[in-house]
Write an enzyme that holds these catalytic residues in place. Sequence first.
Site, PDB file in Angstrom:
ATOM      1  CG  ASN A  16      -0.059 -10.566   7.257  1.00 48.74           C
ATOM      2  OD1 ASN A  16       0.620  -9.837   6.629  1.00 48.74           O
ATOM      3  ND2 ASN A  16      -0.515 -11.694   6.813  1.00 48.74           N
TER       4      ASN A  16
ATOM      5  CD  GLU B 161      -0.537 -16.003   5.928  1.00 47.72           C
ATOM      6  OE1 GLU B 161      -0.860 -15.984   4.969  1.00 47.72           O
ATOM      7  OE2 GLU B 161      -1.157 -15.309   6.990  1.00 47.72           O
TER       8      GLU B 161
ATOM      9  CD  GLU C  29      -4.911 -17.642  10.580  1.00 42.60           C
ATOM     10  OE1 GLU C  29      -4.166 -18.173  11.093  1.00 42.60           O
ATOM     11  OE2 GLU C  29      -5.228 -16.692   9.939  1.00 42.60           O
TER      12      GLU C  29
ATOM     13  CG  HIS D 280      -8.484 -13.416   4.808  1.00 46.35           C
ATOM     14  ND1 HIS D 280      -9.139 -12.215   3.974  1.00 46.35           N
ATOM     15  CD2 HIS D 280      -7.461 -13.898   4.069  1.00 46.35           C
ATOM     16  CE1 HIS D 280      -8.415 -12.234   2.726  1.00 46.35           C
ATOM     17  NE2 HIS D 280      -7.375 -13.131   2.840  1.00 46.35           N
TER      18      HIS D 280
ATOM     19  NE  ARG E 259       0.740 -11.743  -5.078  1.00 48.96           N
ATOM     20  CZ  ARG E 259      -0.831 -12.079  -5.476  1.00 48.96           C
ATOM     21  NH1 ARG E 259      -1.407 -11.430  -4.781  1.00 48.96           N
ATOM     22  NH2 ARG E 259      -0.830 -13.126  -6.289  1.00 48.96           N
TER      23      ARG E 259
ATOM     24  CG  HIS F 128       1.200 -15.242   2.427  1.00 46.35           C
ATOM     25  ND1 HIS F 128       0.297 -15.348   2.120  1.00 46.35           N
ATOM     26  CD2 HIS F 128       1.924 -16.343   1.805  1.00 46.35           C
ATOM     27  CE1 HIS F 128       0.028 -16.235   1.104  1.00 46.35           C
ATOM     28  NE2 HIS F 128       0.982 -17.132   1.084  1.00 46.35           N
TER      29      HIS F 128
ATOM     30  CB  THR G  52      -5.409 -16.362   1.347  1.00 40.85           C
ATOM     31  OG1 THR G  52      -4.038 -15.752   1.458  1.00 40.85           O
ATOM     32  CG2 THR G  52      -5.279 -17.958   1.231  1.00 40.85           C
TER      33      THR G  52
ATOM     34  NE  ARG H 149      -0.107 -13.932  -1.854  1.00 46.35           N
ATOM     35  CZ  ARG H 149      -0.860 -14.638  -2.324  1.00 46.35           C
ATOM     36  NH1 ARG H 149      -0.890 -15.097  -3.341  1.00 46.35           N
ATOM     37  NH2 ARG H 149      -2.172 -14.527  -1.794  1.00 46.35           N
TER      38      ARG H 149
ATOM     39  CG  HIS I 150      -0.787  -5.803   2.537  1.00 50.25           C
ATOM     40  ND1 HIS I 150      -0.647  -6.142   1.313  1.00 50.25           N
ATOM     41  CD2 HIS I 150      -1.615  -6.724   3.085  1.00 50.25           C
ATOM     42  CE1 HIS I 150      -1.325  -7.218   1.058  1.00 50.25           C
ATOM     43  NE2 HIS I 150      -2.064  -7.657   2.049  1.00 50.25           N
TER      44      HIS I 150
END
Length: 248
Positions: A10, A73, A154, A193, A52, A46, A104, A48, A13
Amino acid sequence: MTNPLRLGVNIDHVATVRNARGGTKPDPVRAAHLAIQAGADGITAHLREDRRHILDDDITRLRAQIDKPLNFEMAATDEMQKIALKVKPHAVCLVPEKRKERTTEGGLDAIGGHKQLSIFIPPLLDAGIRVSLFIEASPSQLDAAKSLGAQVVELHTGQYCYEIGDARTAELARIAAAARYAAEIGLECHAGHGLTFETVGPIAAIESMTELNIGHFIIGEAIYLGIENVVKRMRVLMDEARSGTGTL
Ligand code: PXP
């Protein structure tokens, strides 16, 4: 244990750092390429509602430029459904989304949201997109996911990573039982996660697990070691745990 276990990286970030200053660097698509070169089997991003980290253009470029599956996502909103149907990623992973959360929190409620999801999911399946639901490791959530036509679940590993000692062991047992049950009812089982070098082994050792999606730790650790080294190390730890040779 010989079932293959995929690693999805992922890259959200990387975009978080980029957006701290605006502009184009660091580019999450570059991170995706490097992660793939180092052994990632897929890329997760993801988008959002508040944008962000990942931006719409990142999703478009990831879809066009990476040659491994894109796991998109998203929240189950009309806006995201339109984007998914346009971009046609390999898979969508439906997650709950709250504006004020840092990340999340908790899984999607496939039971409480059954009615809405039963309308939301079919157009995605009809477009040939695999549908995954990010849920808590509970049999009733798995049954609901199955009845909604999702091919994948998941399982949320956040609590497992957060706990220590007996509480972590108990959470691991709950995830392992849910993964077994997912396989029994014909759902492909993923997890993610909060996973780190320290916590990944026992989850990777669960035989019916087929994919782990890992982001924050990999990107953070990449500051020190470089993303390729971190992905390679994660891959080794997953493979060792899978083959029973790991020390974790
Ligand atoms: N899987 C899902 C569904 C997530 O929402 C996230 C966080 O975006 C992850 C995996 C990755 O979690 P982390 O960034 O803590 O590794």
